[in-house]
Design a protein around this motif. Structure first.
Motif, PDB file in Angstrom:
ATOM      1  N   LEU A   1     -76.211 -26.413  56.752  1.00 59.29           N
ATOM      2  CA  LEU A   1     -76.599 -26.062  55.584  1.00 59.29           C
ATOM      3  C   LEU A   1     -76.118 -24.507  55.166  1.00 59.29           C
TER       4      LEU A   1
ATOM      5  N   ARG B   1     -86.656 -24.499  56.200  1.00 57.88           N
ATOM      6  CA  ARG B   1     -85.776 -25.356  56.721  1.00 57.88           C
ATOM      7  C   ARG B   1     -85.814 -26.831  55.730  1.00 57.88           C
ATOM      8  N   PRO B   2     -84.729 -27.173  55.024  1.00 58.91           N
ATOM      9  CA  PRO B   2     -84.674 -28.362  54.135  1.00 58.91           C
ATOM     10  C   PRO B   2     -84.872 -29.615  55.248  1.00 58.91           C
TER      11      PRO B   2
ATOM     12  N   TYR C   1     -89.508 -29.573  52.886  1.00 57.19           N
ATOM     13  CA  TYR C   1     -89.009 -28.436  53.671  1.00 57.19           C
ATOM     14  C   TYR C   1     -90.136 -28.172  54.678  1.00 57.19           C
TER      15      TYR C   1
ATOM     16  N   SER D   1     -84.251 -33.433  57.011  1.00 57.24           N
ATOM     17  CA  SER D   1     -83.278 -34.539  56.895  1.00 57.24           C
ATOM     18  C   SER D   1     -81.965 -33.950  56.411  1.00 57.24           C
ATOM     19  N   ALA D   2     -81.378 -32.943  56.831  1.00 55.18           N
ATOM     20  CA  ALA D   2     -80.067 -32.469  56.351  1.00 55.18           C
ATOM     21  C   ALA D   2     -78.999 -33.120  57.514  1.00 55.18           C
TER      22      ALA D   2
ATOM     23  N   GLY E   1     -81.698 -26.892  49.046  1.00 52.27           N
ATOM     24  CA  GLY E   1     -80.775 -27.387  49.990  1.00 52.27           C
ATOM     25  C   GLY E   1     -80.320 -26.170  50.720  1.00 52.27           C
ATOM     26  N   HIS E   2     -81.134 -25.118  50.851  1.00 51.68           N
ATOM     27  CA  HIS E   2     -80.569 -23.943  51.649  1.00 51.68           C
ATOM     28  C   HIS E   2     -81.579 -23.551  52.831  1.00 51.68           C
TER      29      HIS E   2
ATOM     30  N   SER F   1     -75.891 -32.509  57.544  1.00 56.15           N
ATOM     31  CA  SER F   1     -74.811 -31.540  57.937  1.00 56.15           C
ATOM     32  C   SER F   1     -75.139 -30.030  57.830  1.00 56.15           C
TER      33      SER F   1
END
Length: 314
Positions: free
Chosen positions: A36, A28-29, A8, A31-32, A64-65, A34
């Protein structure tokens, strides 16, 4: 053990809250693929974000948030006057400003918003979840339930009249342009004296006495004072009265079984009044254990709750 070393990124952010600039951290995670879900979070009574809020934010980002963690108005890196004044309803409104800001961020699914709060802010998120239907999931950790009931336990009845006279004198002084009267947040219990939080565990936590060397940096900006009016506003605040209105928003309450700061019995009674879906995580320990020896349990239960209920909108 909760993993805090995931993929992140962390950035400093600021946003406008109807005239006051609030500042914090955005997680921020990486390599997202879509948009989140986002978790909006703030700390408790006279607490700044450095007092372990980063560890919770990292845990949620690893799950993942996107996470927005900020300092309350009048505290830490955020603007606002008078400094060190805790107005619960201003802080509730600022939570809602923070939600609005979070929904404007790139890569955030604005339909999946969670709120997390601890101690005083644990009470705030009960109110926010009850009145703001943008909230899809709420975690209230060691929450303030009743300012009045807790005040009665902290201040002996014979001292209540003197406290009221002090409140009135402060109001008159401020009306005439004088500075707010300040009072200590904590005092050394061996020395005695009046303070907002006079318990031994509060003294140990806020002065960093029990913290390991690698955590001493957390207490550098913390100030051992609040305005006297903060105590008056606290005694008027009843966030537990909103708890029946939270459902059907999913509610997780995380409570210490020996909490004297935000009394355990008040939290359990409030939880019993809440509607479904709800869950109680009762850990062994006091109020401040949630940031130290019970962190993994408290953070882990919140991670599971957010993962379960901040799912994609259908």
């Amino acid at each position: 053990m909760i993993d805090l070393n995931g993929a992140y990124e962390v950035a400093d952010v600021e946003f406008d809250a109807e005239g006051a600039t609030l500042r914090g951290w955005l997680y921020r995670p990486q390599s997202a693929a879509s948009a989140l879900p986002v978790v909006v979070m703030a700390h408790g009574y006279n607490c700044i974000k450095e007092l372990y809020l980063d560890k919770y934010a990292a845990a949620f980002a690893n799950a993942g948030h996107v996470v927005l963690a900020y300092d309350h108005r009048n505290f830490g890196d955020s603007d606002g006057e008078p400094r060190q004044e805790l107005d619960p309803w201003v802080q509730v409104r600022d939570y809602r400003h923070a939600i609005t800001f979070a929904q404007t961020l790139d890569g955030v699914d604005r339909s999946r918003v969670g709120v997390w709060g601890t101690s005083y802010a644990g009470g705030h998120v009960l109110v926010v979840a009850a009145i703001d239907r943008r909230v899809g999931c709420v975690v209230a950790q060691v929450p303030t339930i009743s300012g009045w009931e807790t005040t009665l336990r902290r201040v002996p009845p014979p001292a209540q009249a003197d406290r009221r006279r002090d409140f009135d004198a402060d109001r008159l002084e401020r009306f005439h342009g004088g500075p707010p009267k300040m009072v200590p947040m904590v005092v050394d219990p061996t020395a005695g004296g009046a303070a907002s939080h006079a318990s031994a565990d509060a003294w140990e936590f806020f002065t960093g006495q029990g913290a390991p060397p690698e955590d001493q940096w957390r207490f550098g900006k913390w100030r051992n004072e609040i305005t006297l009016r903060s105590l008056e506003l606290y005694s008027e605040y009843e966030p537990g009265s909103y708890i029946e209105r939270i459902a059907p928003t999913p509610l997780l309450m995380i409570v210490g079984d020996d909490d004297s700061v935000c009394p355990t019995d008040l939290a359990l009674a409030a939880f019993n009044r809440a509607g479904e879906p709800k869950r109680l995580e009762l850990y062994p320990g006091g109020h401040f254990s949630a940031y130290t020896d019970q962190f993994d349990r408290a953070a882990g239960s919140a991670v599971v709750w957010f993962a379960e209920h901040l799912r994609a909108a259908s």
